[in-house]
Scaffold this motif. Structure first.
Motif, PDB file in Angstrom:
ATOM      1  N   VAL A  10       9.875 -17.506  23.485  1.00 26.91           N
ATOM      2  CA  VAL A  10       9.178 -16.608  22.570  1.00 26.91           C
ATOM      3  C   VAL A  10       8.263 -15.645  23.317  1.00 26.91           C
ATOM      4  N   ALA A  11       7.459 -16.158  24.233  1.00 28.52           N
ATOM      5  CA  ALA A  11       6.499 -15.308  24.948  1.00 28.52           C
ATOM      6  C   ALA A  11       7.207 -14.196  25.720  1.00 28.52           C
ATOM      7  N   GLU A  14       8.129 -11.560  23.161  1.00 31.64           N
ATOM      8  CA  GLU A  14       6.928 -10.863  22.682  1.00 31.64           C
ATOM      9  C   GLU A  14       6.394  -9.886  23.723  1.00 31.64           C
ATOM     10  N   ALA A  15       6.436 -10.256  24.983  1.00 28.63           N
ATOM     11  CA  ALA A  15       5.888  -9.416  26.050  1.00 28.63           C
ATOM     12  C   ALA A  15       6.758  -8.195  26.318  1.00 28.63           C
ATOM     13  N   PRO A  17      10.565  -7.052  24.707  1.00 27.49           N
ATOM     14  CA  PRO A  17      11.774  -7.413  23.954  1.00 27.49           C
ATOM     15  C   PRO A  17      13.081  -7.251  24.731  1.00 27.49           C
ATOM     16  N   ARG A  78       3.196 -18.388  27.983  1.00 26.83           N
ATOM     17  CA  ARG A  78       1.869 -18.753  27.479  1.00 26.83           C
ATOM     18  C   ARG A  78       1.156 -19.520  28.582  1.00 26.83           C
ATOM     19  N   ASP A 106      -0.430 -14.712  28.656  1.00 26.54           N
ATOM     20  CA  ASP A 106      -1.359 -14.219  27.647  1.00 26.54           C
ATOM     21  C   ASP A 106      -2.817 -14.352  28.092  1.00 26.54           C
TER      22      ASP A 106
END
Length: 168
Positions: A10-11, A14-15, A17, A78, A106
């Motif tokens: 996921v990270a 998010e960072a 695409p 993360r 993050d």
């Protein structure tokens, strides 16, 4: 009961695409490869990793226990997750990075010496691997598979424990 968990990236998505698609592809290709070679696995999210306990070289969370955690070509992660995985690696757990190592989080983004130190803790115990085949070789070196199959047989199974019973 799975010995292996693959971090759902996921990270990474998010960072970035576009770059994250590469991590997702790596995660799913690794999962398919492991299943085709009789290695059951679960996907795991960063929150589960962060709240997991480390007991006797296992990462334990939500009634599951894992001997190996795979980070699939994730440049962004993360920070809390990578901190827990570095602790797991230092405690004798197996953390495998396939492809690029994490270089941003993050916490403060890229160029974070604390993130670099944690990633170094992981890669000093297990250098980054180039592909799922190298991961499979390393897993077989570290622990015996649940089942052995003849060449050419490609099973898809799950291993569960119900009381004292082993279910496949």
């Amino acid at each position: 009961r799975c010995d292996v968990a693959i971090v759902y990236p996921v990270a990474a998505v998010e960072a970035d695409p576009e770059r994250g698609k590469r991590a997702v592809r790596c995660a799913f290709e690794t999962g398919e490869y492991l299943y085709a070679h009789a290695v059951d696995f679960d996907f795991i999210d960063f929150e589960s990793v962060e709240r997991a306990k480390i007991v006797n070289g296992e990462l334990q969370v939500a009634g599951e226990r894992f001997l190996s955690i795979v980070i699939p070509d994730m440049q962004a992660v993360r920070f809390g997750m990578i901190k827990k995985l570095a602790e797991f690696a230092r405690a004798g757990g197996h953390v495998a990075i396939i492809g690029d190592s994490p270089s941003a989080s993050d916490r403060i983004g890229a160029s974070d010496p604390e993130l670099a130190s944690l990633v170094n803790d992981i890669t000093s115990a297990q250098p980054a691997l180039p592909d799922p085949q190298a991961l499979l070789n390393e897993l077989h070196r570290r622990f015996a598979p649940d089942i052995l199959l003849p060449d050419g047989v490609k099973p898809y199974f799950q291993h569960r424990i119900l009381g004292d019973e082993q279910l496949y």
